[in-house]
Design a protein around this motif. Structure first.
Motif, PDB file in Angstrom:
ATOM      1  N   PRO A  41      39.923  44.246  33.945  1.00  0.00           N
ATOM      2  CA  PRO A  41      38.622  44.847  33.683  1.00  0.00           C
ATOM      3  C   PRO A  41      37.908  43.890  32.968  1.00  0.00           C
ATOM      4  O   PRO A  41      36.534  44.171  32.861  1.00  0.00           O
ATOM      5  CB  PRO A  41      38.937  46.190  32.849  1.00  0.00           C
ATOM      6  CG  PRO A  41      40.227  45.829  32.145  1.00  0.00           C
ATOM      7  CD  PRO A  41      41.007  44.996  33.041  1.00  0.00           C
ATOM      8  N   ARG A  42      38.442  42.743  32.467  1.00  0.00           N
ATOM      9  CA  ARG A  42      37.331  41.821  31.724  1.00  0.00           C
ATOM     10  C   ARG A  42      36.542  41.156  32.967  1.00  0.00           C
ATOM     11  O   ARG A  42      35.406  40.452  32.400  1.00  0.00           O
ATOM     12  CB  ARG A  42      38.238  40.825  30.985  1.00  0.00           C
ATOM     13  CG  ARG A  42      38.916  40.018  31.710  1.00  0.00           C
ATOM     14  CD  ARG A  42      39.743  39.140  30.784  1.00  0.00           C
ATOM     15  NE  ARG A  42      38.798  37.879  30.259  1.00  0.00           N
ATOM     16  CZ  ARG A  42      38.769  36.699  30.950  1.00  0.00           C
ATOM     17  NH1 ARG A  42      39.171  36.285  31.959  1.00  0.00           N
ATOM     18  NH2 ARG A  42      37.839  35.757  30.243  1.00  0.00           N
ATOM     19  N   ASP A  43      36.871  40.855  34.074  1.00  0.00           N
ATOM     20  CA  ASP A  43      36.024  40.113  34.833  1.00  0.00           C
ATOM     21  C   ASP A  43      36.354  40.734  36.407  1.00  0.00           C
ATOM     22  O   ASP A  43      35.931  40.005  37.300  1.00  0.00           O
ATOM     23  CB  ASP A  43      36.401  38.667  35.240  1.00  0.00           C
ATOM     24  CG  ASP A  43      37.861  38.250  35.241  1.00  0.00           C
ATOM     25  OD1 ASP A  43      38.630  39.291  35.479  1.00  0.00           O
ATOM     26  OD2 ASP A  43      38.601  37.392  35.039  1.00  0.00           O
ATOM     27  N   GLY A  44      37.033  41.617  36.753  1.00  0.00           N
ATOM     28  CA  GLY A  44      37.351  42.372  38.139  1.00  0.00           C
ATOM     29  C   GLY A  44      38.162  41.383  38.513  1.00  0.00           C
ATOM     30  O   GLY A  44      38.270  41.703  40.113  1.00  0.00           O
ATOM     31  N   GLN A  45      38.905  40.547  38.326  1.00  0.00           N
ATOM     32  CA  GLN A  45      39.960  39.422  39.047  1.00  0.00           C
ATOM     33  C   GLN A  45      41.275  40.239  39.239  1.00  0.00           C
ATOM     34  O   GLN A  45      41.942  40.749  38.477  1.00  0.00           O
ATOM     35  CB  GLN A  45      39.882  38.121  38.415  1.00  0.00           C
ATOM     36  CG  GLN A  45      38.452  37.594  38.667  1.00  0.00           C
ATOM     37  CD  GLN A  45      37.844  37.502  39.775  1.00  0.00           C
ATOM     38  OE1 GLN A  45      38.534  37.029  40.707  1.00  0.00           O
ATOM     39  NE2 GLN A  45      36.665  37.817  40.177  1.00  0.00           N
ATOM     40  N   VAL A  46      41.649  39.908  40.097  1.00  0.00           N
ATOM     41  CA  VAL A  46      43.208  40.208  40.426  1.00  0.00           C
ATOM     42  C   VAL A  46      44.017  39.339  39.814  1.00  0.00           C
ATOM     43  O   VAL A  46      44.100  38.348  39.524  1.00  0.00           O
ATOM     44  CB  VAL A  46      43.616  40.169  42.043  1.00  0.00           C
ATOM     45  CG1 VAL A  46      45.004  40.345  41.978  1.00  0.00           C
ATOM     46  CG2 VAL A  46      43.011  41.258  42.706  1.00  0.00           C
ATOM     47  N   LEU A  47      45.068  39.979  38.821  1.00  0.00           N
ATOM     48  CA  LEU A  47      46.036  39.353  37.972  1.00  0.00           C
ATOM     49  C   LEU A  47      47.210  38.833  38.844  1.00  0.00           C
ATOM     50  O   LEU A  47      47.870  37.862  38.564  1.00  0.00           O
ATOM     51  CB  LEU A  47      46.358  40.039  36.561  1.00  0.00           C
ATOM     52  CG  LEU A  47      45.251  40.369  35.788  1.00  0.00           C
ATOM     53  CD1 LEU A  47      45.771  41.671  34.722  1.00  0.00           C
ATOM     54  CD2 LEU A  47      44.787  39.039  35.006  1.00  0.00           C
ATOM     55  N   THR A  48      47.790  39.995  39.578  1.00  0.00           N
ATOM     56  CA  THR A  48      48.982  39.567  40.288  1.00  0.00           C
ATOM     57  C   THR A  48      49.133  40.856  41.150  1.00  0.00           C
ATOM     58  O   THR A  48      48.530  41.922  40.851  1.00  0.00           O
ATOM     59  CB  THR A  48      50.122  39.414  39.426  1.00  0.00           C
ATOM     60  OG1 THR A  48      51.232  38.990  40.069  1.00  0.00           O
ATOM     61  CG2 THR A  48      50.690  40.761  38.559  1.00  0.00           C
ATOM     62  N   GLN A  49      50.124  41.003  41.961  1.00  0.00           N
ATOM     63  CA  GLN A  49      50.527  42.043  42.850  1.00  0.00           C
ATOM     64  C   GLN A  49      51.522  42.536  42.195  1.00  0.00           C
ATOM     65  O   GLN A  49      52.688  42.019  41.702  1.00  0.00           O
ATOM     66  CB  GLN A  49      50.807  41.489  44.246  1.00  0.00           C
ATOM     67  CG  GLN A  49      49.657  40.897  45.019  1.00  0.00           C
ATOM     68  CD  GLN A  49      48.397  41.977  45.382  1.00  0.00           C
ATOM     69  OE1 GLN A  49      48.709  43.064  45.513  1.00  0.00           O
ATOM     70  NE2 GLN A  49      47.253  41.329  45.102  1.00  0.00           N
ATOM     71  N   VAL A  50      51.670  43.940  42.137  1.00  0.00           N
ATOM     72  CA  VAL A  50      52.828  44.615  41.485  1.00  0.00           C
ATOM     73  C   VAL A  50      53.328  45.551  42.543  1.00  0.00           C
ATOM     74  O   VAL A  50      52.918  46.164  43.282  1.00  0.00           O
ATOM     75  CB  VAL A  50      51.936  45.587  40.385  1.00  0.00           C
ATOM     76  CG1 VAL A  50      53.066  46.538  39.710  1.00  0.00           C
ATOM     77  CG2 VAL A  50      51.328  44.946  39.525  1.00  0.00           C
ATOM     78  N   ALA A  51      54.667  45.625  42.562  1.00  0.00           N
ATOM     79  CA  ALA A  51      55.457  46.566  43.326  1.00  0.00           C
ATOM     80  C   ALA A  51      55.247  47.775  43.198  1.00  0.00           C
ATOM     81  O   ALA A  51      55.104  48.448  41.934  1.00  0.00           O
ATOM     82  CB  ALA A  51      57.141  46.196  42.734  1.00  0.00           C
ATOM     83  N   ASP A  52      54.910  48.518  43.814  1.00  0.00           N
ATOM     84  CA  ASP A  52      54.619  50.067  44.379  1.00  0.00           C
ATOM     85  C   ASP A  52      55.641  50.852  44.460  1.00  0.00           C
ATOM     86  O   ASP A  52      56.218  50.843  45.531  1.00  0.00           O
ATOM     87  CB  ASP A  52      53.273  50.080  45.081  1.00  0.00           C
ATOM     88  CG  ASP A  52      52.679  51.718  45.033  1.00  0.00           C
ATOM     89  OD1 ASP A  52      53.065  52.222  44.096  1.00  0.00           O
ATOM     90  OD2 ASP A  52      51.934  51.714  45.590  1.00  0.00           O
TER      91      ASP A  52
END
Length: 496
Positions: A41-52
Motif C-alpha cells: 500500500p505504500r506505492d501500489g507495487q507488487v511485492l511478490t506472488q503468493v500461493a492462493d
C-alpha cells in the motif's frame, strides 16, 4: 529503534527475498498452483506472488497438524521442553527483527518505527512469556472424601485453526499461536490475504527453531475460500479468530455446520474515550486521544474512535487534537520519521472515505482531514480526520470505521457519559480520564467493555487478559487465561 536511515530501509526493501509459499508440515509448498499478488500500500507495487490456498491446501495443513498432535512428539513433551522451544522462537524472531519489521511495513503500510519498536517487540515478548509459562500451570487435586482421589487435569484441546487480520499480523498471530503451542496443541494459521508474508516468515522461523513438522502450518488464501474451509473442517478442534463481527458470525455458523468446534472470537469495536473536566491533565488526555485514533492509521479494533468529552472542556480538548492532526507526519512507511503510514490498500481507503462522506452528509462538522494525501506516491494514504458536532445516532458514532477518523460527542453529566459509552453493540475497550478515585471505580464498573483504561490508553502487558463483551466477542487473548481456550479439563475420580 535501530539507527537505520530511510535510504537504508529502501535499499533493504529492494534486496528483500519474499516467499509467498504455504508452510505445511515443516516445508514450503506451492499448493495447487493458483497465486495472487501481494501489493504494497505504500506505492501500489507488487511485492511478490503468493500461493492462493483453498480446501486442498487446508486439508493438507490440517492433516499435518492432526498427525503431529495424534502421534507426534509435541503434545507429549514435558511442558518445560515446549517452553524452551518457544523461547528459541523468540530468540530467532529477535535476530531477524529488522527483516520481519520491514516485511510488515511493506505489506500493510505500518510505519517502520512502529513495526520494529511495537509490533516486533510484542510478538517476541509473547513467545518468550508463554515459553516461560509453559511449565508453571498446575493441575488440581480437590479435597474429597477420604476413600477417593480426584484429579483435574488440563489437556491440550487438539488442532487449532487460527485466522488473524492484517492490522497487527504478527502480534495477533502470536497471541493465538504461543499459548496454543504452550498448551501442547498444533496449529493451522491462516493470515489475512493482505498480510501473508510476515506470517509465512514466522512459520519458517518456528520450524528453524526446532518446532516439529506439522506443529505450526501456515496456509494463505482469502476468507471466503481458505477461511471457510478451515472453519468447516471436521479435523479442527478449536477455531480462534480476530476480525470483524460479521465474519465472526460466519465462523459460528461454520462450527454449527461441522463438528461443533469451539470458536473464540475477538471482534470489532467502537471504543469510547471519556474525558471529564477533572482529568488530571487535559493536554495529555487530548494528546493520548489523538495518538490512539491515529496510531496504526486508525486500523485498530480498540481505537478510541468515539471521544466523549464534557461540554465545558470540549472545545479545548478538540482543538488540541485538531492541532495534532495537522502536525502529524503522514508519508512513506519506510521513513523512520513517518508517524502515520498507508492504509492497508485502496479497497480499504475507499471504504473509509465512504464513511467520511456519510458523516458529512449526516451533518457532522469536519475539523481536520477528510481526504487522500500523498497521491503522487501511488500509495493509499489518508489525512488524519476529526469530526465534531456528532450526534449519537449518526453512523459515524455507531459503525466501526477502522481508520484515522475521530468522532467527538459531548455530554453534560456523568450518567449521560456512561449511557453514551454503552450505547453500542460493541464492548471491546474504553477510556476514562478523571482525578477522582471513586469516579474511576464506579464508571469502570459501569462500562460494558473488556478493558477499561483510566488516565491512559492502550497500556498493559502479557499478564492481563484481552478480549471483548457483547458483539466484540468472547474468550481472552494474553495472560494465563488464554490457555483456557486451548485446553480441556478432565476429571479423574479414583475410588480408593
Amino acid at each position: 529503534m535501530l539507527d537505520i536511515t530511510h535510504e537504508e530501509w529502501l535499499r533493504r526493501a529492494k534486496a528483500l527475498d519474499l516467499s509467498g509459499l504455504h508452510h505445511i508440515d515443516g516445508a514450503d509448498e506451492s499448493g495447487g498452483g493458483a497465486v495472487f499478488a501481494a501489493v504494497s500500500p505504500r506505492d501500489g507495487q507488487v511485492l511478490t506472488q503468493v500461493a492462493d490456498g483453498g480446501a486442498q491446501e487446508v486439508d493438507a495443513a490440517v492433516a499435518a497438524a492432526r498427525r503431529a498432535f495424534d502421534s507426534g512428539p509435541w503434545p507429549r513433551l514435558a511442558p518445560a521442553d515446549r517452553g524452551r522451544t518457544l523461547m528459541r522462537i523468540a530468540d530467532l524472531l529477535e535476530e531477524r527483527r529488522a527483516e520481519l519489521a520491514l516485511t510488515v511495513s511493506l505489506e500493510m503500510g505500518k510505519p517502520i518505527a512502529d513495526a520494529y519498536d511495537i509490533e516486533l517487540r510484542a510478538v517476541i515478548t509473547t513467545f518468550r512469556w508463554y515459553g516461560q509459562l509453559a511449565d508453571k500451570v498446575h493441575d488440581e487435586s480437590p479435597h474429597t472424601a477420604p476413600d477417593a482421589l480426584a484429579l483435574v487435569t488440563r489437556e491440550p484441546a487438539g488442532v487449532v485453526g487460527a485466522v488473524v487480520p492484517w492490522n497487527f499480523p504478527l502480534t495477533l498471530a502470536g497471541w493465538k499461536i504461543a499459548p496454543a503451542l504452550a498448551a501442547g496443541c498444533t496449529v493451522v494459521l491462516k493470515p489475512s490475504e493482505n498480510s501473508p508474508l510476515s506470517a509465512l516468515l514466522l512459520g519458517r522461523i518456528a520450524t528453524e527453531a526446532g518446532l516439529p513438522p506439522g506443529v505450526l502450518n501456515v496456509v494463505n488464501g482469502d476468507g471466503p475460500v481458505a477461511g471457510r474451509a478451515l472453519g468447516l473442517h471436521p479435523g479442527v478442534d478449536v477455531l480462534a479468530f480476530t476480525g470483524s463481527t460479521a465474519v465472526g458470525r460466519r465462523f459460528l455458523h461454520y462450527s454449527a455446520d461441522s463438528n461443533l468446534k469451539r470458536v473464540w472470537l475477538e471482534l470489532g469495536g467502537k471504543s469510547p474515550n471519556i474525558v471529564l473536566p477533572d482529568a488530571p491533565d487535559l493536554e495529555k488526555a487530548a494528546a493520548t486521544a489523538a495518538w490512539g485514533i491515529f496510531f496504526n492509521q486508525g486500523e485498530m479494533c480498540t481505537a478510541p474512535s468515539r471521544l466523549l468529552v464534557h461540554s465545558t472542556v470540549a472545545e479545548q480538548v478538540t482543538e488540541a487534537i485538531v492541532r495534532r492532526a495537522h502536525e502529524l507526519r503522514v508519508g512513506d512507511p519506510l521513513d523512520p520519521a513517518t508517524e502515520m503510514g498507508a492504509m492497508v490498500g485502496e479497497h480499504h481507503l475507499e471504504r473509509v472515505l465512504g464513511h467520511i462522506g456519510t458523516g458529512l452528509a449526516e451533518g457532522a462538522r469536519l475539523r481536520a482531514g477528510g481526504d487522500r494525501t500523498a497521491g503522487e506516491t501511488g500509495g493509499s494514504f489518508l489525512q488524519p480526520t476529526v469530526f465534531d458536532q456528532v450526534d449519537p445516532g449518526m453512523r459515524l458514532a455507531r459503525e466501526e470505521i477502522f481508520g484515522p477518523v475521530l468522532s467527538v460527542l459531548t455530554f453534560d453529566d456523568l450518567d449521560e457519559a456512561v449511557r453514551l459509552a454503552n450505547a453500542t453493540e460493541y464492548g471491546l475497550a474504553a477510556g476514562l480520564w478523571t482525578s477522582d478515585l471513586s469516579t474511576a471505580h464506579r464508571v469502570s464498573r459501569a462500562l460494558k467493555a473488556g478493558t477499561v483504561w483510566v488516565n491512559c490508553y492502550e497500556e498493559g502487558d502479557l499478564t492481563v487478559p484481552f478480549g471483548g463483551m457483547k458483539q466484540s466477542g468472547n474468550g481472552r487473548d494474553k495472560s494465563v487465561h488464554a490457555l483456557e481456550k486451548y485446553t480441556e479439563l478432565k476429571t479423574t475420580w479414583i475410588q480408593l
